[in-house]
Motif scaffolding. Structure first.
Motif, short mmCIF file in Angstrom:
data_model
loop_
_atom_site.label_atom_id
_atom_site.label_comp_id
_atom_site.label_asym_id
_atom_site.label_seq_id
_atom_site.Cartn_x
_atom_site.Cartn_y
_atom_site.Cartn_z
N PRO A 134 0.79 -1.24 0.00
CA PRO A 134 0.00 0.00 0.00
C PRO A 134 0.82 1.28 0.00
N TRP A 135 1.98 1.29 0.64
CA TRP A 135 2.84 2.49 0.64
C TRP A 135 3.25 2.86 -0.77
N TYR A 136 3.76 1.88 -1.51
CA TYR A 136 4.25 2.12 -2.87
C TYR A 136 3.10 2.37 -3.84
N ARG A 137 1.96 1.69 -3.64
CA ARG A 137 0.79 1.92 -4.49
C ARG A 137 0.28 3.35 -4.29
N CYS A 138 0.21 3.80 -3.05
CA CYS A 138 -0.23 5.17 -2.75
C CYS A 138 0.65 6.19 -3.48
N GLN A 139 1.96 6.00 -3.39
CA GLN A 139 2.88 6.93 -4.04
C GLN A 139 2.73 6.91 -5.55
N ALA A 140 2.61 5.70 -6.12
CA ALA A 140 2.50 5.57 -7.58
C ALA A 140 1.19 6.18 -8.09
N LEU A 141 0.09 5.94 -7.42
CA LEU A 141 -1.19 6.53 -7.82
C LEU A 141 -1.13 8.06 -7.76
N SER A 142 -0.45 8.57 -6.76
CA SER A 142 -0.31 10.03 -6.62
C SER A 142 0.47 10.62 -7.78
N ARG A 143 1.52 9.92 -8.20
CA ARG A 143 2.31 10.39 -9.36
C ARG A 143 1.47 10.41 -10.63
N VAL A 144 0.66 9.39 -10.84
CA VAL A 144 -0.20 9.35 -12.03
C VAL A 144 -1.18 10.52 -11.99
N ALA A 145 -1.76 10.77 -10.84
CA ALA A 145 -2.74 11.86 -10.70
C ALA A 145 -2.13 13.22 -11.00
N GLU A 146 -0.84 13.36 -10.80
CA GLU A 146 -0.18 14.63 -11.14
C GLU A 146 -0.22 14.92 -12.63
N HIS A 147 -0.24 13.86 -13.43
CA HIS A 147 -0.05 14.02 -14.88
C HIS A 147 -1.26 13.67 -15.74
N TRP A 148 -2.29 13.07 -15.15
CA TRP A 148 -3.36 12.54 -15.99
C TRP A 148 -4.73 12.82 -15.41
N GLY A 149 -5.68 13.02 -16.33
CA GLY A 149 -7.09 13.03 -15.97
C GLY A 149 -7.72 14.39 -15.81
N THR A 150 -9.05 14.36 -15.83
CA THR A 150 -9.83 15.53 -15.51
C THR A 150 -9.74 15.76 -14.00
N LYS A 151 -10.29 16.84 -13.55
CA LYS A 151 -10.28 17.10 -12.11
C LYS A 151 -10.94 15.95 -11.35
N ALA A 152 -12.09 15.48 -11.87
CA ALA A 152 -12.80 14.39 -11.20
C ALA A 152 -11.98 13.10 -11.20
#
Length: 198
Positions: A38-56
């Motif tokens: 979960p520690w590494y998954r949390c960090q990786a998901l956060s990095r993706v959110a920095e670069h991808w997607g709409t606000k939602a």
């Protein structure tokens, strides 16, 4: 720590998700979600959110990251890694961050080890440092943890935290500096703050 053991795949997955997040975010998301720890998954998901997607989409990913953080057993680990998604979320939805801060500060009260509590709260405070309003939610509990601890690690956190405290609660900066162990580092800190206030 989480009961899930850390594997090389977790570490590699976080690195790969980070690398792919700007060039191939969909693949980065698949990699991030495949990470078991979960520690590494949390960090990786956060990095993706920095670069991808709409606000939602970003908010959904960051909530997913925060849910991953919650899967750990140690309170300070939950709080510390939660700083990753909160750092991204603060620029998107500060109101959502405030709710998470309240929860994390409350969670921190259950961490008996003052250094661990201070370290986790410091990570979260650093994540929201651009918002004095959000910083003010964390600083009282962080100060309480710092003032209850002692030793070189607490001193190091005091030196790292004093600028944040100066933003959110300038009236207690002197008290925080006074708590630092005597020595050259404390004298340098006093000199720095005298210079900045003159």
């Amino acid at each position: 720590m989480s009961k899930t053991p850390i594997t090389r795949d977790d570490v590699r997955g976080r690195a790969l998700a980070g690398k792919l997040s700007s060039s191939n975010p969909q693949e980065a998301l698949k990699v991030a979600r495949s990470i078991q720890h979960p520690w590494y998954r949390c960090q990786a998901l956060s990095r993706v959110a920095e670069h991808w997607g709409t606000k939602a989409q970003k908010l959904d990913l960051l909530e997913e990251a925060l849910a991953s953080a919650q899967m750990q057993e140690d309170i300070n680990r939950v709080i510390t890694v939660s700083a990753w998604p909160l750092r991204v979320m603060v620029g998107i939805a500060p109101d959502a961050v405030a709710l998470h801060l309240d929860r994390l500060v409350e969670l921190g009260k259950g961490e008996d080890h003052t250094l661990r509590r201070a370290d986790g709260l410091y990570a979260v405070a650093w994540a929201v440092r651009g918002s004095p309003e959000l910083l003010a939610v964390v600083i009282p509990s962080l100060l309480e943890a710092l003032m209850a601890g002692c030793g070189w690690r607490i001193d190091r956190l005091i030196r790292s935290t004093v600028d944040l405290v100066d933003v959110a609660a300038p009236e207690v900066v002197d008290q925080l500096i006074a708590h630092h162990s005597e020595g050259s580092k404390k004298r340098a800190l006093i000199a720095l703050f005298r210079k900045s206030s003159s």
